[in-house]
Write a protein that holds these residues in place. Sequence first.
Motif, PDB file in Angstrom:
ATOM      1  N   GLY A  76      45.518  28.636  42.138  1.00  0.00           N
ATOM      2  CA  GLY A  76      44.849  28.705  40.848  1.00  0.00           C
ATOM      3  C   GLY A  76      43.354  28.874  40.927  1.00  0.00           C
ATOM      4  N   SER A  77      42.844  29.339  42.053  1.00  0.00           N
ATOM      5  CA  SER A  77      41.411  29.541  42.228  1.00  0.00           C
ATOM      6  C   SER A  77      40.856  30.478  41.159  1.00  0.00           C
ATOM      7  CB  SER A  77      41.148  30.134  43.622  1.00  0.00           C
ATOM      8  OG  SER A  77      39.920  30.800  43.677  1.00  0.00           O
ATOM      9  N   LEU A  78      39.662  30.149  40.634  1.00  0.00           N
ATOM     10  CA  LEU A  78      39.020  31.044  39.673  1.00  0.00           C
ATOM     11  C   LEU A  78      38.721  32.408  40.306  1.00  0.00           C
ATOM     12  CD1 LEU A  78      36.490  28.684  37.843  1.00  0.00           C
ATOM     13  CD2 LEU A  78      38.806  29.317  37.167  1.00  0.00           C
ATOM     14  N   LEU A  79      38.352  32.398  41.582  1.00  0.00           N
ATOM     15  CA  LEU A  79      38.082  33.662  42.258  1.00  0.00           C
ATOM     16  C   LEU A  79      39.347  34.500  42.384  1.00  0.00           C
ATOM     17  CD1 LEU A  79      36.027  35.482  43.680  1.00  0.00           C
ATOM     18  CD2 LEU A  79      36.518  34.248  45.805  1.00  0.00           C
ATOM     19  N   LEU A  80      40.465  33.871  42.711  1.00  0.00           N
ATOM     20  CA  LEU A  80      41.732  34.603  42.783  1.00  0.00           C
ATOM     21  C   LEU A  80      42.095  35.186  41.420  1.00  0.00           C
ATOM     22  CD1 LEU A  80      43.977  32.345  45.034  1.00  0.00           C
ATOM     23  CD2 LEU A  80      43.114  34.626  45.578  1.00  0.00           C
ATOM     24  N   ARG A  81      41.889  34.405  40.375  1.00  0.00           N
ATOM     25  CA  ARG A  81      42.186  34.905  39.031  1.00  0.00           C
ATOM     26  C   ARG A  81      41.284  36.089  38.690  1.00  0.00           C
ATOM     27  NH1 ARG A  81      42.267  31.423  33.321  1.00  0.00           N
ATOM     28  NH2 ARG A  81      42.342  33.244  31.930  1.00  0.00           N
ATOM     29  N   THR A  82      40.048  36.053  39.148  1.00  0.00           N
ATOM     30  CA  THR A  82      39.081  37.100  38.793  1.00  0.00           C
ATOM     31  C   THR A  82      39.327  38.386  39.559  1.00  0.00           C
ATOM     32  OG1 THR A  82      37.416  35.404  38.328  1.00  0.00           O
ATOM     33  CG2 THR A  82      36.626  37.655  38.646  1.00  0.00           C
ATOM     34  N   VAL A  83      39.509  38.304  40.878  1.00  0.00           N
ATOM     35  CA  VAL A  83      39.538  39.531  41.688  1.00  0.00           C
ATOM     36  C   VAL A  83      40.855  39.762  42.410  1.00  0.00           C
ATOM     37  CG1 VAL A  83      37.063  39.274  42.039  1.00  0.00           C
ATOM     38  CG2 VAL A  83      38.612  38.563  43.851  1.00  0.00           C
ATOM     39  N   GLY A  84      41.763  38.789  42.440  1.00  0.00           N
ATOM     40  CA  GLY A  84      42.985  38.943  43.204  1.00  0.00           C
ATOM     41  C   GLY A  84      42.816  38.430  44.623  1.00  0.00           C
ATOM     42  N   PRO A  85      43.864  38.495  45.468  1.00  0.00           N
ATOM     43  CA  PRO A  85      43.781  38.009  46.845  1.00  0.00           C
ATOM     44  C   PRO A  85      42.621  38.653  47.594  1.00  0.00           C
ATOM     45  CG  PRO A  85      46.045  38.527  46.260  1.00  0.00           C
ATOM     46  CD  PRO A  85      45.194  39.034  45.136  1.00  0.00           C
ATOM     47  N   ASN A  86      41.856  37.849  48.321  1.00  0.00           N
ATOM     48  CA  ASN A  86      40.646  38.354  48.984  1.00  0.00           C
ATOM     49  C   ASN A  86      40.326  37.503  50.192  1.00  0.00           C
ATOM     50  OD1 ASN A  86      38.355  36.245  48.191  1.00  0.00           O
ATOM     51  ND2 ASN A  86      39.730  36.500  46.433  1.00  0.00           N
ATOM     52  N   LEU A  87      39.394  37.981  51.033  1.00  0.00           N
ATOM     53  CA  LEU A  87      39.127  37.309  52.302  1.00  0.00           C
ATOM     54  C   LEU A  87      38.523  35.925  52.121  1.00  0.00           C
ATOM     55  CD1 LEU A  87      35.820  37.558  53.126  1.00  0.00           C
ATOM     56  CD2 LEU A  87      36.497  39.903  53.525  1.00  0.00           C
ATOM     57  N   LEU A  88      37.773  35.690  51.018  1.00  0.00           N
ATOM     58  CA  LEU A  88      37.198  34.370  50.815  1.00  0.00           C
ATOM     59  C   LEU A  88      38.250  33.319  50.511  1.00  0.00           C
ATOM     60  CD1 LEU A  88      33.894  34.823  48.765  1.00  0.00           C
ATOM     61  CD2 LEU A  88      34.195  34.509  51.225  1.00  0.00           C
ATOM     62  N   ARG A  89      39.395  33.718  50.013  1.00  0.00           N
ATOM     63  CA  ARG A  89      40.462  32.764  49.692  1.00  0.00           C
ATOM     64  C   ARG A  89      41.646  32.946  50.622  1.00  0.00           C
ATOM     65  NH1 ARG A  89      36.919  30.720  48.449  1.00  0.00           N
ATOM     66  NH2 ARG A  89      36.033  30.253  46.407  1.00  0.00           N
ATOM     67  N   GLU A  90      41.352  33.347  51.852  1.00  0.00           N
ATOM     68  CA  GLU A  90      42.373  33.435  52.899  1.00  0.00           C
ATOM     69  C   GLU A  90      41.931  32.637  54.110  1.00  0.00           C
ATOM     70  OE1 GLU A  90      45.301  34.510  52.956  1.00  0.00           O
ATOM     71  OE2 GLU A  90      45.517  36.031  51.386  1.00  0.00           O
ATOM     72  N   ASP A  91      42.879  32.167  54.870  1.00  0.00           N
ATOM     73  CA  ASP A  91      42.629  31.546  56.158  1.00  0.00           C
ATOM     74  C   ASP A  91      43.020  32.540  57.250  1.00  0.00           C
ATOM     75  OD1 ASP A  91      41.853  29.096  54.952  1.00  0.00           O
ATOM     76  OD2 ASP A  91      43.961  28.547  54.707  1.00  0.00           O
ATOM     77  N   ASP A  92      42.646  32.208  58.489  1.00  0.00           N
ATOM     78  CA  ASP A  92      43.066  33.051  59.610  1.00  0.00           C
ATOM     79  C   ASP A  92      44.592  32.949  59.765  1.00  0.00           C
ATOM     80  OD1 ASP A  92      40.489  33.770  60.085  1.00  0.00           O
ATOM     81  OD2 ASP A  92      40.148  32.291  61.668  1.00  0.00           O
ATOM     82  N   PRO A  93      45.257  34.030  60.207  1.00  0.00           N
ATOM     83  CA  PRO A  93      44.707  35.280  60.734  1.00  0.00           C
ATOM     84  C   PRO A  93      44.393  36.359  59.679  1.00  0.00           C
ATOM     85  CG  PRO A  93      47.066  35.301  60.991  1.00  0.00           C
ATOM     86  CD  PRO A  93      46.723  33.953  60.398  1.00  0.00           C
ATOM     87  N   VAL A  94      44.828  36.172  58.429  1.00  0.00           N
ATOM     88  CA  VAL A  94      44.569  37.201  57.415  1.00  0.00           C
ATOM     89  C   VAL A  94      43.067  37.361  57.197  1.00  0.00           C
ATOM     90  CG1 VAL A  94      44.896  37.870  55.008  1.00  0.00           C
ATOM     91  CG2 VAL A  94      46.777  36.827  56.280  1.00  0.00           C
ATOM     92  N   HIS A  95      42.360  36.232  57.091  1.00  0.00           N
ATOM     93  CA  HIS A  95      40.909  36.296  56.897  1.00  0.00           C
ATOM     94  C   HIS A  95      40.242  37.049  58.043  1.00  0.00           C
ATOM     95  CE1 HIS A  95      36.871  34.638  57.842  1.00  0.00           C
ATOM     96  NE2 HIS A  95      36.662  34.912  56.576  1.00  0.00           N
ATOM     97  N   ARG A  96      40.652  36.749  59.274  1.00  0.00           N
ATOM     98  CA  ARG A  96      40.029  37.385  60.440  1.00  0.00           C
ATOM     99  C   ARG A  96      40.241  38.895  60.417  1.00  0.00           C
ATOM    100  NH1 ARG A  96      43.028  35.376  64.200  1.00  0.00           N
ATOM    101  NH2 ARG A  96      41.924  33.382  64.310  1.00  0.00           N
TER     102      ARG A  96
END
Length: 399
Positions: free
Chosen positions: A71-91
Amino acid sequence: MSAPAAPAPGAPVVELDLAELRDDPYPAYAELRRTAPLAWVPSVGRHLLTRYEDIVRAEKLPEVFSSREEGSLLLRTVGPNLLREDDPVHRRLRAAAEPPTRPRQVRDLWAASFERTAHQLLDRLEDRGEADLIADFAEPLAAANLALVLGLRTASAHDIADWSRAMMAANGNYADEPDIWLRAERATRAIEDAVAEAVDAVTDTPDGSVISSMVHAADPVSPTEIQNNVKVVIGGGVNEPRDVFGVGAWALLRRPEVLERVLKDPAVWKRVFEETARWISPIGMYPRQLAQDHEIAGVTLPAGSRVALVIASGNRDESVFERADEFDPDRPHRPHLAFGGGPHFCMGAWVARHEVSAIAWPLVFSRLKGLRLAENTPDRLDGWVFRGLTSLNVTWQTP
């Protein structure tokens, strides 16, 4: 991982007024650091973590303090993204997007264009003798530079600035205001269209930009991932350099003895940048969610608990920074938290450092002779999730 909208057992509950935080969050932060360094704040719907050492500890434990908040506000605003991912997806995403923002690339690929844009903006202002340096210089400079680094060839600086303001408002929309969500939706649709055009352009002709880097990454990045991560970069990529520029210039104009010393030794601009970022953190907090039970600041947080790492508070922690509420570029160096830490250290930090400390401040103070704050037009700091000057009204001697 469920997300209980309630305080952890044993966590103090502290009522904070969001309007008061927007006006000046620092008295509340000082009280939290002193009496409740981890506190549940109902108006924010999460626990605030406010001491420097606890924030640093949390950033070093991404396996516990997960970026994948439900339910992150950032996720609601832009969709899945690197700031709201952990490794290995973030990396994977970061490795694809980051190369054009590294120090050598900033110097070799972008610095000359950054300087040219700054001169063009000042050419339009120099004869006026007065301006709002936020609206008339810092914001269009940061936006134009960001469009270049991202590779958004069809987006104007005005477009980028509008999109950034809309998304940043949504990212801090804890009051859940419908108009803010509507503006953000319009902005994100426009960004998706602009990114699609840029992807088409660089598919056969790479240009060194962030979009080009993602298109040609060794580990494939999907078109949707490119769009969502460009949205994220547009948010922070405008407000961080804009707000550091504005607050730093404002602080120096209020302390002419410090400004005089800086003008005599341009090497000090780098210290001014770091102190400004510490003193008024452009991004004041970001969310995390507990992936497992964990004790911090004397409270055991159950898995699923929502936490905000309040880096603006950590940057004013008097146990780390002596006279923490004062602006002092000469203070002994201690690492500040303004660009985050750990795997999520701000990707655009080197871009912001160069465009502000090496270009924007030196050019403004050298070209606008006798620069001073305008009388009878007070400038106001605003915000707690994101904080900066709403305007910077100045006058100077015309040629």
